[in-house]
Structures are given as C-alpha cells and as structure tokens.
Design a protein around this motif. Structure first.
Motif, PDB file in Angstrom:
ATOM      1  N   GLU A 158       0.834  -1.222   0.056  1.00 18.43           N
ATOM      2  CA  GLU A 158      -0.027   0.122  -0.109  1.00 18.43           C
ATOM      3  C   GLU A 158       0.866   1.424  -0.182  1.00 18.43           C
ATOM      4  N   ARG A 159       2.158   1.143   0.450  1.00 17.89           N
ATOM      5  CA  ARG A 159       2.936   2.522   0.667  1.00 17.89           C
ATOM      6  C   ARG A 159       3.937   2.374  -0.643  1.00 17.89           C
ATOM      7  N   GLY A 160       3.566   1.436  -1.468  1.00 18.76           N
ATOM      8  CA  GLY A 160       4.410   1.622  -2.605  1.00 18.76           C
ATOM      9  C   GLY A 160       5.952   1.022  -2.792  1.00 18.76           C
ATOM     10  N   GLU A 161       6.092   0.286  -1.615  1.00 22.74           N
ATOM     11  CA  GLU A 161       7.105  -0.575  -1.402  1.00 22.74           C
ATOM     12  C   GLU A 161       7.216  -1.843  -1.953  1.00 22.74           C
ATOM     13  N   GLU A 162       8.387  -2.324  -2.463  1.00 23.57           N
ATOM     14  CA  GLU A 162       8.530  -3.536  -2.993  1.00 23.57           C
ATOM     15  C   GLU A 162       8.311  -4.835  -1.905  1.00 23.57           C
ATOM     16  N   LEU A 163       7.400  -5.720  -2.164  1.00 25.28           N
ATOM     17  CA  LEU A 163       7.541  -6.951  -1.328  1.00 25.28           C
ATOM     18  C   LEU A 163       8.527  -7.900  -1.399  1.00 25.28           C
ATOM     19  N   ARG A 168       4.054 -15.943   1.653  1.00 30.83           N
ATOM     20  CA  ARG A 168       3.114 -15.237   2.780  1.00 30.83           C
ATOM     21  C   ARG A 168       2.975 -13.690   2.775  1.00 30.83           C
ATOM     22  N   GLU A 169       4.027 -13.165   1.878  1.00 28.47           N
ATOM     23  CA  GLU A 169       3.845 -11.706   1.498  1.00 28.47           C
ATOM     24  C   GLU A 169       2.664 -11.422   0.668  1.00 28.47           C
ATOM     25  N   LEU A 170       2.096 -12.222  -0.055  1.00 27.03           N
ATOM     26  CA  LEU A 170       1.269 -11.714  -0.947  1.00 27.03           C
ATOM     27  C   LEU A 170      -0.305 -11.319  -0.395  1.00 27.03           C
ATOM     28  N   THR A 171      -0.446 -11.418   1.104  1.00 28.29           N
ATOM     29  CA  THR A 171      -1.576 -10.856   1.486  1.00 28.29           C
ATOM     30  C   THR A 171      -1.426  -9.292   1.667  1.00 28.29           C
ATOM     31  N   ARG A 172      -0.320  -9.026   1.596  1.00 25.06           N
ATOM     32  CA  ARG A 172       0.190  -7.440   1.547  1.00 25.06           C
ATOM     33  C   ARG A 172       0.050  -6.954   0.310  1.00 25.06           C
ATOM     34  N   LEU A 173       0.044  -7.636  -0.919  1.00 25.61           N
ATOM     35  CA  LEU A 173       0.187  -7.022  -2.292  1.00 25.61           C
ATOM     36  C   LEU A 173      -0.964  -6.149  -2.726  1.00 25.61           C
ATOM     37  N   HIS A 174      -0.835  -4.794  -2.953  1.00 24.99           N
ATOM     38  CA  HIS A 174      -1.703  -3.978  -3.561  1.00 24.99           C
ATOM     39  C   HIS A 174      -1.806  -3.670  -4.833  1.00 24.99           C
ATOM     40  N   ARG A 175      -0.364  -3.589  -5.517  1.00 27.21           N
ATOM     41  CA  ARG A 175      -0.586  -3.229  -6.830  1.00 27.21           C
ATOM     42  C   ARG A 175       0.874  -4.023  -7.552  1.00 27.21           C
ATOM     43  N   ILE A 176       0.617  -4.062  -8.791  1.00 27.81           N
ATOM     44  CA  ILE A 176       1.818  -4.923  -9.501  1.00 27.81           C
ATOM     45  C   ILE A 176       2.157  -3.797 -10.879  1.00 27.81           C
ATOM     46  N   GLU A 222      -4.048 -21.632   5.621  1.00 27.90           N
ATOM     47  CA  GLU A 222      -5.190 -20.655   5.401  1.00 27.90           C
ATOM     48  C   GLU A 222      -4.364 -19.341   5.019  1.00 27.90           C
ATOM     49  N   GLN A 223      -3.378 -19.167   5.670  1.00 24.48           N
ATOM     50  CA  GLN A 223      -2.560 -17.635   5.029  1.00 24.48           C
ATOM     51  C   GLN A 223      -2.233 -17.702   3.660  1.00 24.48           C
ATOM     52  N   LEU A 224      -1.702 -18.776   3.312  1.00 20.92           N
ATOM     53  CA  LEU A 224      -1.157 -19.072   2.038  1.00 20.92           C
ATOM     54  C   LEU A 224      -2.464 -18.877   0.981  1.00 20.92           C
ATOM     55  N   SER A 225      -3.746 -19.370   1.497  1.00 24.89           N
ATOM     56  CA  SER A 225      -4.763 -19.513   0.477  1.00 24.89           C
ATOM     57  C   SER A 225      -5.215 -18.078   0.594  1.00 24.89           C
ATOM     58  N   ALA A 226      -5.205 -17.366   1.462  1.00 26.09           N
ATOM     59  CA  ALA A 226      -5.662 -16.084   1.433  1.00 26.09           C
ATOM     60  C   ALA A 226      -4.658 -15.087   0.696  1.00 26.09           C
ATOM     61  N   GLY A 227      -3.264 -15.427   0.834  1.00 22.33           N
ATOM     62  CA  GLY A 227      -2.486 -14.617  -0.202  1.00 22.33           C
ATOM     63  C   GLY A 227      -2.518 -15.065  -1.656  1.00 22.33           C
ATOM     64  N   LEU A 228      -2.948 -16.282  -1.992  1.00 22.28           N
ATOM     65  CA  LEU A 228      -3.024 -16.458  -3.257  1.00 22.28           C
ATOM     66  C   LEU A 228      -4.442 -15.979  -3.893  1.00 22.28           C
ATOM     67  N   ALA A 232      -4.411 -13.491  -7.150  1.00 24.88           N
ATOM     68  CA  ALA A 232      -5.340 -13.666  -8.451  1.00 24.88           C
ATOM     69  C   ALA A 232      -5.956 -12.606  -8.614  1.00 24.88           C
ATOM     70  N   PHE A 233      -6.499 -11.784  -7.581  1.00 23.41           N
ATOM     71  CA  PHE A 233      -7.237 -10.777  -7.851  1.00 23.41           C
ATOM     72  C   PHE A 233      -6.425  -9.456  -8.511  1.00 23.41           C
ATOM     73  N   VAL A 234      -5.291  -8.860  -7.768  1.00 22.84           N
ATOM     74  CA  VAL A 234      -4.107  -8.137  -8.331  1.00 22.84           C
ATOM     75  C   VAL A 234      -3.768  -8.498  -9.680  1.00 22.84           C
TER      76      VAL A 234
END
Length: 402
Positions: A158-163, A168-176, A222-228, A232-234
């Motif tokens: 969300e802050r524009g910083e690279e993941l 497990r980091e994919l739950t924080r993905l905001h933009r590609i 469950e964490q991985l499932s949420a991240g994926l 998929a959405f982003v």
C-alpha cells in the motif's frame, strides 16, 4: 509368453529419479525373465528429470547456470536446449524443487520461484523461440510471484514499497507494476506443461491440497490460501491477458501457483503428458509390449488425477496391454486406478521412512521380482471355466471341482 516388457515408471519423490526407478525395475524383471526384451521408458511429468530426459530424447543439451534457489541461496541449476535449437525446457524443480529445501527450512510461505524467472531469462539470452516450463515437485507456494519479480515486475504494498519474496507476503500485495517486464517475452511462445487438475484457489486450491506436503501448518495453509486469492485478484487486474481465469483455470495451481503467474504473462497451460510424452514415442512402444510395468512413490485416489501410472495405464489399454503398477505406498483407491490390472507395494515389512528412502532401489527391484514371479505362476495355472461334475453312484451327491 512374456517376451517384451515395457518399463515406464515415474520417479519416486526425494528418493529415485525416473531413470533410477526404471533401472531398478529392469533388474527385478531380469531375475525372472532373463531372456525378455526390455524397453525402458523413464517418464517425466514436468518435475525432476524433465530437462535431462527431453535433452536426451531430442539430441539436445543441458545448459548449467547459477540461479536463486527456493530458500534464497544460489544453486547450480540447469535448463535444456532441445535438438531443434529453438526450444528451451525450464524445469522448475531444478531451481525451486522441494528437494532443494532443507528439512529444517520447509516453510512454503518463505520459499520462492525467483530462480525460475532467472532460468527463463537465461533461455531468452540464447535466442530461443519457444520456452517450455515443466511444473512438478515444487517446494514453493508463491503463485509464481518470484518468477515475475525476476522477470522485471514490481510487486508493491500500500505504501508503494516492493514486497519481499515468498507466498506469505502476497496478503500485503496492493499493486503490480509490469512496466519492467522483459520485453523479449512478447517474442517467444511460452508453454507450461502442468497437471490440469491443479487450480490456484478455492477448496481444492493448491495451498490446501499441497501446502501440508511442503511443510505448512493448518494456520499457514489458510494464510497461503488468502495470499493466493489476493494474488489472483491483483494479477488479473494489473497484468493478466483479458479473460484469463487465474483462480480456477486448469493448471493455474501447478507448482504452487506458478501456472497462474505465467498464464498472466500469456503462457498457455497445457496437460503435461500431451506436451512431454510425444517426445518419447510412448504409444508406439506400448503397442509392442506383452506387459507394461509402471511405478511411482504412492498409488492412491490421487493417481487418476494426472499421475504417471494412470496415464501409462490409459494409453496401454488403447492397445489392450496388461499393466502392473508398483508403488512405495498403496493408499485408499490404489486398487481402483483405471487401466491398472494389478498393483504391488514395494515394502516387504514396516520400516522407517528414512530407511525406505535409502533402500528404495533395492526394495523396488525385490518387489518387481516378487510380482513377476506371481504373474509367471499365474500364466502356468490351468483355467477352469466350467464346474467339472464328478462321477457319482447310488445316493452320493455330485460335487463341483473348482
């Protein structure tokens, strides 16, 4: 008479390559049928050994390159250049496979497919026109995010910083930001050989089905499932080719979701056996067999869902050939795999997993011998199709001899 035996096994995960399994089975066959003609067809499913097998089958060669392994350390990886010279085979297991993840580091939330992207870039450097990515035996669950990062995409929070890398980091993905993607990708045909039954999201999503095998706890699953789901959405919004179903499309869950990541770049996800086995002329070899022997680490209800023994049996039955399947373990559904006429476990007695893995070649050879001796015995027994009535006299009742 059994004069020609086709030996067509898969590898045994973390134990035997397909080539080693074929050699072990052949040794067992020779103990019983020393004069039989053996045709060894070690089979690959996109996982370990795929690049080596296809390079050998086409007169190609291996290219060895250093790349980022699944836990972030540099490993000696490879890809194949096929004999035609215009096609590269990138075997994801060679750089992101489960066998490259030490037992004490098996956390699929942290492992990465970054090295897969590096191998694709190396293949592009060779000027190929087609890249075939083999999926299987992965130690990752990052949806192919690492591969896209290596190919130039920027994954931002969300802050524009690279993941950082890792599923497990994919739950924080905001933009590609895809602007840095290697422009040469537009000039090559990208194919993915995968199991079409594996999908990215949902109750049968890849994190739930395969996460525990890679070391994930129920909470991590469950964490991985949420991240994926978020991935998929982003990915669909920011990168994917229009009308691409990244959540439930066939093969999108291949290799921890690598299929989805590459599909977003325009890759075609193809049933792995349709892509791989034509190079081995398998059908013609099965047609000439008196007996077909196949094998894999486990035979169970999952086997018909895109595993080697099921595919071998399906093709063998097109020519009416009998099929024996050998396995490290026989689970629920092992006796119900379509086309398999008989199955046999290789363990003669209960033993620790570590010992079984260490002795896999010996156990497979011995089990092949046991199974073949029973088959040969069966061919020598007379078949009685009708009850034979014994002669009777007086009031003696007739009996059936069976």
């Amino acid at each position: 008479m059994l004069t020609r035996v086709v030996v067509a096994p898969s590898g045994f995960k973390e134990s035997l390559s397909a080539e080693a399994a074929a050699d072990a089975i052949a040794a067992g066959v020779r103990r019983v049928l020393p004069d039989a003609e053996l045709d060894l067809v070690p089979l690959v499913d996109g996982g370990e050994g795929t690049a080596v097998a296809l390079a050998a089958a086409t007169g190609g060669r291996l290219v060895t390159v250093p790349a980022t392994g699944p836990v972030g350390e540099t490993v000696g990886a490879h890809f194949a250049l096929l004999g035609s010279g215009d096609t590269a085979v990138v075997e994801m297991a060679a750089v992101a496979g489960l066998s490259l993840v030490p037992l004490d580091l098996r956390d699929p939330g942290a492992t990465t497919t970054y090295g897969v992207g590096e191998l694709i870039r190396s293949a592009l450097d060779r000027g190929v026109r087609r890249i075939l990515v083999g999926c299987g035996d992965s130690g990752t669950s990052d949806g192919g995010a690492g591969a896209l990062q290596a190919l130039g995409a920027r994954l931002l929070d969300e802050r524009g910083e690279e993941l950082p890398v890792g599923g497990r980091e994919l739950t924080r993905l905001h933009r590609i930001d895809p602007r840095g993607l290697d422009t040469r990708l537009a000039d090559v045909e990208l194919l993915v050989a995968c199991n079409p039954y594996n999908v990215l999201c949902g109750e049968r999503g890849v994190a739930r089905v395969f996460g525990p095998q890679k070391g994930a706890t129920p909470e991590q699953v469950e964490q991985l499932s949420a991240g994926l789901e978020n991935w998929a959405f982003v990915l669909t919004r920011d990168v994917a080719v229009p009308d691409t179903n990244l959540r439930h499309g066939p093969g999108t869950g291949a290799s921890g979701g690598l299929g989805a990541g590459l599909a977003a770049l325009g890759a075609r996800l193809l049933p792995r056996f349709d892509v791989l086995l034509d190079h081995l002329d398998l059908d013609a070899r099965l047609a000439r067999a008196d007996l077909v022997v196949t094998a894999e680490g486990a035979l169970d209800h999952q086997t018909p869902r895109g595993k080697v023994p099921a595919e071998v049996a399906r093709r063998a039955k097109l020519y009416g050939r009998p099929v024996l399947a050998l396995a490290g373990t026989l689970g629920e559904g092992a006796h119900e795999v379509p086309g398999v006429d008989a199955c046999h476990g290789i363990l003669p007695a209960p033993m620790e997993l570590a010992e079984a893995l260490l002795r896999a070649s010996e156990l497979l050879t011995d089990a092949t011998e046991r199974a073949l001796r029973m088959i040969v015995l069966g061919t020598r027994l007379p078949l009685v199709s009708e009850p034979v009535q014994a002669e009777v006299s007086g009031t003696q009742r007739p009996s059936s001899v069976r």
